[in-house]
Write an enzyme that holds these catalytic residues in place. Structure first.
Site, PDB file in Angstrom:
ATOM      1  N   THR A   1      39.066  23.155 -40.088  1.00 17.16           N
ATOM      2  CA  THR A   1      39.076  24.184 -41.136  1.00 17.16           C
ATOM      3  C   THR A   1      40.436  24.884 -41.236  1.00 17.16           C
ATOM      4  OG1 THR A   1      36.737  24.521 -40.807  1.00 17.16           O
ATOM      5  CG2 THR A   1      37.925  26.298 -41.878  1.00 17.16           C
TER       6      THR A   1
ATOM      7  N   GLY B   1      37.066  27.334 -32.549  1.00 12.36           N
ATOM      8  CA  GLY B   1      36.715  28.050 -31.325  1.00 12.36           C
ATOM      9  C   GLY B   1      37.602  27.632 -30.174  1.00 12.36           C
TER      10      GLY B   1
ATOM     11  N   GLU C   1      28.581  24.838 -40.158  1.00 13.62           N
ATOM     12  CA  GLU C   1      27.949  23.518 -40.271  1.00 13.62           C
ATOM     13  C   GLU C   1      27.330  23.295 -41.649  1.00 13.62           C
ATOM     14  OE1 GLU C   1      28.354  21.190 -38.222  1.00 13.62           O
ATOM     15  OE2 GLU C   1      29.241  22.366 -36.629  1.00 13.62           O
TER      16      GLU C   1
END
Lengths: 664, 664
Positions: A147, A186, A429
């Site tokens: 992303t 993350g 997701e």
């Protein structure tokens, strides 16, 4: 133990253990879960002596890194002791479980959960042989950098570039704009030293679309960011504040040719690009993760219902009869209406997830044989289930929190920690609306096939029955099957309407814009289809299970199914009544059934939540602990606040006293 | 300035300033608001150099005390400069405004907002003369200690005791149980040195119910808790973490006789108890606060809609046409469906609140003349409006957050700070379900009066028309008035059903238990009545306003009303269709109207949110700033994270590196 709870537990009319073993699919699974809970959550090194909510953002991160290394050591210890479960790491680091150790997330979970699996999926065997050993012992800690600041859902729109420099046999990685910065991965901020970077591949002056590259970010010894790397964390969020989500910019960062993940596509030393394998199998991973979200939604709902239910039997408030003492708040029927449907929904979601799980395993086997025929159906189901279940679980947690009044607003109640996690599943997701539109696309396609008399896959087969009766309404029938038929009729009706509107719009608009303009109806159709699937699959599996269960438990499960079906029907009347003819009395009767189902469930409700078998350590709630000593726990927890460690806070001397004096 | 936003603003077809002045009731009010914003929010001493979300709980409290003293000094300065507004303190410290200075609440606001007003309401003139001067200069800082650990809604159930000791002419204050501990009062933990304590008064061995007492908690010089006082804060919460909500236990704390607030009741030196005045006027205060919550709900919704709307014009994602670039996300119709109804709802809530405000002022004047006849109606309306508006505003903020995808989950988006505040309004000042049942009680009573042919108050007069037609459905009519009539019919139908069910249940149950058993239908009836009031009052005031406004603005406001009415009707079909006969085509036509209204509103939407005139300082959002420089702001804000001030966090040296090395 609270005496009201003791008394209530005596009234439960079924065997709780029987329920627990049925719900979790066997006594062994329950035992294993208890073993893990005890092994991890009871370790003093992993228990929060002070709630994470008191820490500063930086302290929270540091504490989570400490805990992450403790968890990994304990996992290694289990392995060394011969604990022989190949899914051990993902069991602990992948699912819901770790969220009870890390209430704000684990900065190392993406490394095990996404980075290592991605290497296994996308790297050649040689690459795997080089990288996996380092990754598995955490010498290489990886982020999954897909992303970007300006790009999420639409992966093809990523801007980061990887340009092949044939002379040096290297790729040059760049972030050409600010929107090309990687954003969200993350563990990327300060934890990872490597990343899988998704970038537009250019060789021989041609763009070949998005591919994955292994890029070193930080020095392995000093952990300092390498040259050309701009890196940091993206700041605080609603939750997951110790996950260390990061940003990452590249300026002419060079990596060797061999760092492109080459299982599915290759760049040869001469710059030639070769695609070898389609990435269709990725649908499998995505579906797998979405089934996991549904199970996790059910699990959080079970927690929330447990807390609210137990509290409602301990808390006494507002007399119903003017001359009587204050009753347990569960006696207020409006309170039952908040909590009992959540308990029912938990069980239904869990059953539907198990059903989907079975389907996923079947389809996976078919995929291995090259049979892709049921993939679209599985994909469509997993999309809408992820969307609806994450959304309804978020709402359910909020309803349970509000059902606990002011005390529900306290962090120590446990609701907020759950809310923060579950609500994020509405976005990650696959953003929920995007997913519902995916399901709708499948429904529209199926409707087209039905119109042509073609065969439909099992979960949409019902559409066929409505092709000839399009536009007609069916008569209301309140039986269990009647409610299912009503949902089938309404879903088919909505799909047919949307199909018709798309066709009409196509006369003036492109097909894509016609679909876009019909988006509201399409999402509605997907929602209804999902509700139908939840009701139908859970009914099927509960009705089957009942045959093997004791009459007492069967009775309760039938009640739960009735409660769920009637509540859902009432809430869906908006859609049902457009396609089903019902009288005012029919609807009134549904209301009577709803009230009767709540009443029947009243004394068994505590048995069900006890049967969810959620330990106090997992719950982490002052309001929901098994012993019901709510008020003592609230006060004890409050006393741990750092502010309460001193009689007078320094702000009195610094600001308040000078101000008070200055006014005299 | 983002070029997409510049382009979009050119398309707005009405005069934004005209809208702003209409919306806020005049240019002077807008100017005053801007003056305050600039005076307070632009002061470097009050600006957050680092977002509060990075601070530890203790730092947050200390910082808020610092800021509170700065705000008070600035307020005093304004006064000294001749700023002559008697409501100045409550304007800044009471309403929404201070929430932009204190994103987690102000520990001193209860002192000004509740403690001082309560003394004015409940203390005698002599008491006021003694206490108010000290309170106004903050030499005495007070908490409002009513709620207890075990007692909230039902005030008569409070357990704290104040027993008159005639010999010493003192009251002895005690917390006889743990559930008697005061719990929740703002500022009580470490800020206040006094509290108004609500306790069961005992004199001459008799209980006289709950009364208020002024109790000193801490030494005025040292701030140390006095003997017999157990005090602290209750720990972290979803939000309002710097409000310093506290707990308080008493063990034989003695206060002089004169510290009982004696305006409405007295204890004489001989222990005789005398009630002098009914406390009916408290309804006025409660109503006043609830109208405030509705206005605040609209204000937060305006913020949320502004952020989501501007972001949706800047963010580009997912091509609609396969060969075209990614469009502004607002072009996805599903995105319009998330945001435009929130914009419409904001305006409708605001109008309804103004209507209620006018009613409140009228009723207050009647009360002064001793006329209580309209108080029950006002109370019933304020209850359901507070419940519905706080609930819908919470949902609206969540919808807007989700409409911003992942970035909405970032604290810097501004949504979470709003959510935390608005959701708490669902519980405080009357828990929402309790309030809806209050409204329902009024509706049932009114229905009984209607059956007897008695006169009804204006907002429920419509019920009369359905008395003779009970059970019949009316035919659907999609005109604006037709939609209002459908809501009247459905509300009356639900009230009639609930009334009937209560009467039936009374044959077997006490009247109170019969009402309890009918609770689900009663809350539904109250919700419908509230939706009807919102629609009708806002329609009336907008239709009146339109006459004086330019045609361009009138056009937009008519669209907003249409959008609101049609959206509401579709969402309420569940209830409407039980009492209104509509064909499938009628419903399909509503859907067509909804889609048409969205389309017409598309280019004007940015004009409306710009017209809310919310400054960037108030918004505090990276996604919603006026210039639309979303990505730059996101990155700049992230760079301020304390974790990003160092290349390598110390947790690497402390935990990560040793762990990585141990595995080699």
């Amino acid at each position: 133990m609270n005496s009201d709870l003791i008394e209530e537990r005596k009234k439960v009319a079924f065997n709780i253990e029987e329920f627990t073993n049925w719900y979790y699919g066997g006594a062994e699974k329950v035992t294993e879960q208890k073993f893990f809970e005890n092994y991890f959550l009871n370790d003093p090194e992993l228990r929060d002596n002070i709630a994470t909510s008191y820490l500063s953002h930086q302290e929270l991160y540091e504490e989570s890194i400490r805990k992450a290394t403790v968890v990994l050591k304990k996992l290694k210890h289990l392995r060394n002791q011969g604990y022989n479960d190949k899914d051990l790491y993902s069991k602990i680091l992948g699912g819901t479980f770790q969220k009870y150790i890390f209430r704000e997330g684990n900065p190392l979970s993406v490394h095990f959960d996404m980075f290592i699996p991605a290497i296994k999926n996308m790297a050649t065997l040689e690459q795997q042989a080089e990288w996996l050993p380092k990754a598995e012992i955490c010498n290489m800690i990886g982020a999954y950098a897909q992303t970007e600041l300006g790009h999420g859902t639409f992966v093809r729109g990523l801007e980061t570039t990887a340009i092949f420099d044939q002379r040096c046999q290297q790729f040059v990685i760049n972030s050409p704009t600010i929107t090309a910065y990687k954003w969200w991965p993350g563990g990327l901020g300060h934890t990872a030293n490597y990343a899988l970077v998704f970038a537009q591949l250019y060789t021989q002056q041609k763009n070949h679309g998005v591919h994955a590259f292994l890029v070193q970010l930080r020095d392995e010894e000093t952990h300092k960011p390498l040259k050309g790397i701009t890196i940091g964390e993206i700041g605080t969020k609603v939750g997951f504040n110790s996950v260390n989500n990061g940003y990452l910019g590249f300026k002419n960062v060079r990596i060797p040719l061999k760092n492109m993940l080459m299982k599915n596509a290759k760049v040869l030393p001469n710059g030639q690009y070769k695609k070898s394998q389609s990435a269709l199998l990725n649908y499998g991973t995505m579906t797998y993760i979405r089934v996991g979200i549904v199970i996790e939604a059910a699990s959080f709902m079970a927690n929330a219902a447990t807390i609210a239910m137990r509290y409602s039997l301990v808390r006494r408030q507002s007399p119903i009869e003017p001359d009587q003492p204050e009753p347990k708040i569960i006696e207020h029927v409006t309170q039952q209406m908040k909590i009992f449907p959540v308990i029912a929904k938990t069980i239904i979601f869990k059953q539907a997830a198990e059903f989907l799980w079975g389907m996923f395993n079947d389809v996976s086997k078919e995929l291995e044989k090259g049979d892709l025929s049921r993939l679209p159906e599985l994909h469509a189901l997993s999309c809408c289930l992820k969307a609806i279940c994450s959304n309804e679980a978020t709402q359910a947690i909020e309803v349970c929190r509000l059902a606990c009044g002011g005390h529900g607003y306290l962090t120590s109640s446990g609701f907020n920690n759950m809310y923060k996690m579950v609500t994020s599943a509405q976005t990650y997701e696959g953003e929920n609306t995007v997913l519902l539109l995916q399901t709708a696309r499948f429904l529209i396609k199926s409707w087209g096939q039905a119109l042509k008399g073609e065969k439909l896959t099992p979960t949409v087969e019902y559409l066929k029955h409505f092709v000839s009766r399009s536009g007609e309404t069916v008569a209301w029938d309140g039986s269990p099957n009647g409610i299912i038929r009503a949902f089938q009729s309404a879903t088919a009706g909505k799909v047919a309407l949307a199909y018709k509107h798309i066709e009409e719009r196509k006369k003036f608009l492109s097909p894509e814009e016609a679909v876009n303009q019909t988006g509201i109806e399409l999402t509605k159709a997907a929602e209804l289809h999902c509700q139908l699937f939840l009701l139908q699959s859970a009914s099927t599996s509960i009705n089957q299970a009942i045959k093997k269960l004791s009459p007492a438990l069967a009775f309760v499960l039938r009640d739960i199914l009735e409660l769920y079906a009637v509540d859902l029907a009432i809430k869906s009347l908006e859609s049902l009544l457009q396609f089903v003819t019902a009288t005012s009395e029919d609807i009134d009767r549904l209301q009577v059934r709803l009230e009767a189902a709540l009443k029947r469930f009243r004394t068994n409700a505590i048995g069900i939540v006890d049967g969810f078998e959620i330990s106090d350590l997992v719950l982490g709630s002052t309001l929901g602990a098994y012993d019901g000593n709510v008020y003592e726990r609230l006060l004890n927890e409050a006393k741990k606040s750092p502010l309460n460690q001193e009689d007078v806070n320094k702000s009195f001397y610094l600001y308040l006293k000078p101000f008070m004096k200055s006014n005299l």
